[in-house]
Design an enzyme around this catalytic site. Sequence first.
Site, PDB file in Angstrom:
ATOM      1  CE  LYS A 110     -12.862  10.877  -2.084  1.00 33.06           C
ATOM      2  NZ  LYS A 110     -13.024   9.801  -3.103  1.00 33.06           N
ATOM      3  CB  SER A 116     -15.196  11.577  -5.821  1.00 30.23           C
ATOM      4  OG  SER A 116     -14.610  10.414  -5.273  1.00 30.23           O
ATOM      5  CB  SER A 169     -12.850   8.389  -6.945  1.00 30.86           C
ATOM      6  OG  SER A 169     -14.101   8.819  -7.392  1.00 30.86           O
TER       7      SER A 169
HETATM    8  N1  GLN Z   1     -16.768   8.982 -11.133  1.00 32.48           N
HETATM    9  C1  GLN Z   1     -17.306   7.744 -10.679  1.00 32.48           C
HETATM   10  C2  GLN Z   1     -18.662   7.971 -10.061  1.00 32.48           C
HETATM   11  O1  GLN Z   1     -19.111   9.041 -10.119  1.00 32.48           O
HETATM   12  C3  GLN Z   1     -16.364   7.094  -9.723  1.00 32.48           C
HETATM   13  C4  GLN Z   1     -16.464   7.621  -8.364  1.00 32.48           C
HETATM   14  C5  GLN Z   1     -15.526   6.954  -7.398  1.00 32.48           C
HETATM   15  O2  GLN Z   1     -14.630   6.218  -7.801  1.00 32.48           O
HETATM   16  N2  GLN Z   1     -15.788   7.178  -6.123  1.00 32.48           N
HETATM   17  O3  GLN Z   1     -19.265   7.102  -9.533  1.00 32.48           O
END
Ligand code: GLN
Length: 492
Positions: A80, A155, A179
């Site tokens: 990532k 993400s 994420s």
């Molecule tokens: N979807 C969550 C957010 O938007 C989690 C994001 C993540 O775990 N980096 O914050």
Amino acid sequence: MPNLPFLTLAELRSGYSRKEFQPSEVIEAHLKRIEALNPELNAYLEVFGDGARDRARALDKKLAQGGPLGPLFGVPLAVKDVLCVEGTKTTCGSKMLEPFIAPYDASCIRRLRDQGAVFLGKTNMDEFAMGSSTENSAFGPTRNPFGLERVPGGSSGGSAAAVAAHLCQAALGSDTGGSIRQPAAFCGIVGLKPTYGRVSRYGLVAFASSLDQIGPMTKTSEDAAILFWAIAGHDPKDMTSSTRPVPPLEALFGQDPRRFRLGLPKEYFVEGMDQEVRDALLATLAKLEGLGIQVEEVSLPHTPYATAVYYIIATSEASSNLARYDGVKYGFSAKHADSMLELYERTRAAGFGLEVKRRIMLGTYALSAGYYEAYFKKAAQVRRLILEDFTRAFEKVDAIVSPTTPTPPFLLGEKIEDPLTMYLSDIYTNALNLAGLPGMSLPIARTGDGLPVGMQIIAPAFMEERLFCLGRLIEELTNPPIQGVPFDQPIA
Ligand code: GLN
């Protein structure tokens, strides 16, 4: 010759040790698939073609020399784009870091490299890991291999899509509120968020430092255990990394999950849970009960507050962490500013996308004088209560089970205009980050439309082995569909 990109880590290892193929063949097969399929999926932002080939050739020589091979030898991995790989771009899916070249390796990258892994490239993500669909990337969305009109989750959507489409053997993601697990569920793969402190965060670009963890995204639970084992453990460069010893790899499968008691939180059966998701979870639990595993109801009474608490804490920490992008120290810098203040303003106005700006504003507000007590402090107090809910539940059960997401993967564009609906994608995942607990998503079914459905297993802190043991058993019972459509076709 087997179809190399379709192998699991365990299969790859046995193929290498029998000298059925060598690293350069494995890497070449992956690069060929990436070339053919990535233009449509947009899973990779950058591919390290030549670097990966050079490295593979060096490993070919090592293989020819003989000697013991570690479990990561010659394994092609995707990373990532929130993790630093020395000498390469680390954009975080943001224009702000587009010109940034990482000056060092993240600790997990270094460990994997030392164990013989080969990095294929960097994967797409929501900007600064803020999002649940990868649509917040400054470099265009990633598409879901199970349906190109759908999101891969986020993400870590690029990593999830890359694993599902066999554009790498496994990938690294980061998880602040879901994420790793949510995109794993959306792409029909396994995703693990380890216990907070189990994996060093050194070299991970910070979003919310008290919640962030790095973890594996793989095709099977066994592969997740292998990658987890390779990156876990204390690192003097991250003071929040635990000094607790990491069990040997074999011990990660040492428990009999048939003796586990499982808890099903009654508060998780909320309005908005899709019927097919619910049915898939209950059918899987019925199969486990058929093996004699006890499933009982548990209560996590503070669940309704988790998403609100998460979005106060995560945005507050983000507003502070992202203050460093000022046009002076890192990456993008606006031109033609007459003063320091103007430089900051112009850089941040042009460098950050809308969702990141929204979070910085929310977080700054929650931390500001007069509101701190009402928002941040209150959220920190409720966070504690959320942890206590889990602690009480784990007095009765060995692991807790839930859906990973309330719905199957949604359409591109479906939720992007409505942040609140998007935030609700994390309702089953973000409480674990608040409580620091490990959780793993694994595929259990497909909907009538062929879309993947994931199940989440939650364990007490530092008990990841329960997740792997149970995960392997569930895989035997459900025969998970890990291959995307139409990308499950080998490329000639
Ligand atoms: N979807 C969550 C957010 O938007 C989690 C994001 C993540 O775990 N980096 O914050």
